[in-house]
Scaffold this active site. Structure first.
Site, PDB file in Angstrom:
ATOM      1  N   VAL A 195       0.851  -1.200   0.000  1.00 56.68           N
ATOM      2  CA  VAL A 195       0.000   0.000   0.000  1.00 56.68           C
ATOM      3  C   VAL A 195       0.883   1.246   0.000  1.00 56.68           C
ATOM      4  O   VAL A 195       0.654   2.198  -0.762  1.00 56.68           O
ATOM      5  CB  VAL A 195      -0.957  -0.005   1.217  1.00 56.68           C
ATOM      6  CG1 VAL A 195      -1.777   1.272   1.242  1.00 56.68           C
ATOM      7  CG2 VAL A 195      -1.863  -1.237   1.218  1.00 56.68           C
ATOM      8  N   CYS A 196       1.921   1.228   0.830  1.00 56.34           N
ATOM      9  CA  CYS A 196       2.821   2.381   0.923  1.00 56.34           C
ATOM     10  C   CYS A 196       3.491   2.672  -0.420  1.00 56.34           C
ATOM     11  O   CYS A 196       3.685   3.831  -0.800  1.00 56.34           O
ATOM     12  CB  CYS A 196       3.895   2.145   1.984  1.00 56.34           C
ATOM     13  SG  CYS A 196       3.230   1.806   3.615  1.00 56.34           S
ATOM     14  N   THR A 197       3.845   1.636  -1.121  1.00 55.52           N
ATOM     15  CA  THR A 197       4.505   1.830  -2.422  1.00 55.52           C
ATOM     16  C   THR A 197       3.578   2.604  -3.365  1.00 55.52           C
ATOM     17  O   THR A 197       4.008   3.531  -4.063  1.00 55.52           O
ATOM     18  CB  THR A 197       4.894   0.461  -3.014  1.00 55.52           C
ATOM     19  OG1 THR A 197       5.796  -0.174  -2.102  1.00 55.52           O
ATOM     20  CG2 THR A 197       5.571   0.600  -4.374  1.00 55.52           C
TER      21      THR A 197
END
Ligand code: BEZ
Length: 210
Positions: free
Chosen positions: A45-47
């Site tokens: 998700v962070c990517t």
């Protein structure tokens, strides 16, 4: 850990980032700033989130706004991960990512929530004004990617509110009518805003003056 409120001066800190060491308030230099945390490098998700923030570089620039991310990973990990972010979202990460392995900054901004799994930071967003005061706080769980179009929309609403007696109604978008603050009596509002619509004595809308 301080409990931060809207209107508080953003706590200052010194930290290493992917673009070198910074002192936060000196780095933001009176600019609008979006300061956001994410749980960790090399996570899916962070990517996607950090890629989206990079893709929006022109939108932040149009709003004279600086962006800065944070995770509790060391700076060497940020440097190893950034190429993945850039590849996945076909973009270039043009903003710093704070390295906070000792969690000093995350704790200062209450970004670690014990109910959210391990001791990594959750998805916090702070919009900080040119006066260094906190204008907006959003907190998302680790499992839920944020909508940065909404963060831009909120930034537009905050910036507009600084220009006159304005508030923005539900789902407002730039270019739409705004609410005239109840601080302005209706007779004065009629003089100032030719297209004033008095929906209720306490709900008056008009086109804002730019
Ligand atoms: C993610 O970025 O995909 C993620 C990170 C930590 C927990 C859950 C999801």
């Amino acid at each position: 850990m301080a409990c931060l409120h809207l209107g508080d001066v953003a706590p200052d800190f010194a930290a290493d980032t992917s673009e070198g060491p910074i002192s936060f308030l000196e780095w933001k230099k009176g600019a609008w700033t979006v300061f956001f945390s994410h749980p960790g490098d090399f996570t899916p998700v962070c990517t996607t989130e950090l890629g989206r923030v990079a893709q929006l570089a022109d939108e932040w620039a149009k709003r004279d706004t600086k962006v800065i991310a944070l995770s509790v990973d060391p700076v060497a990990e940020h440097h190893r991960w950034i190429p993945d972010v850039e590849e996945v979202s076909n973009t270039s990460v043009g903003y710093p990512i704070i390295a906070d392995p000792d969690k000093k900054v995350a704790e200062l901004y209450d970004m670690i929530h014990p109910g959210e799994g391990d001791a990594s930071s959750v998805r916090s967003v702070f919009i900080i004004g040119p006066d260094d005061r906190i204008k907006l706080i959003l907190i998302y769980p680790k499992s839920t990617g944020r909508n940065f179009d909404e963060i831009l929309r909120a930034l537009d609403a905050l910036q507009l509110a600084e220009t006159g007696p304005y508030a923005t109604p539900v789902d407002w978008r730039p270019g739409e009518r705004v609410i005239i603050s109840t601080d302005v009596p209706t007779d004065q509002a009629r003089e100032r805003f030719a297209d004033l619509d008095v929906v209720k004595p306490y709900l008056r809308t008009a086109t804002p003056k730019t």
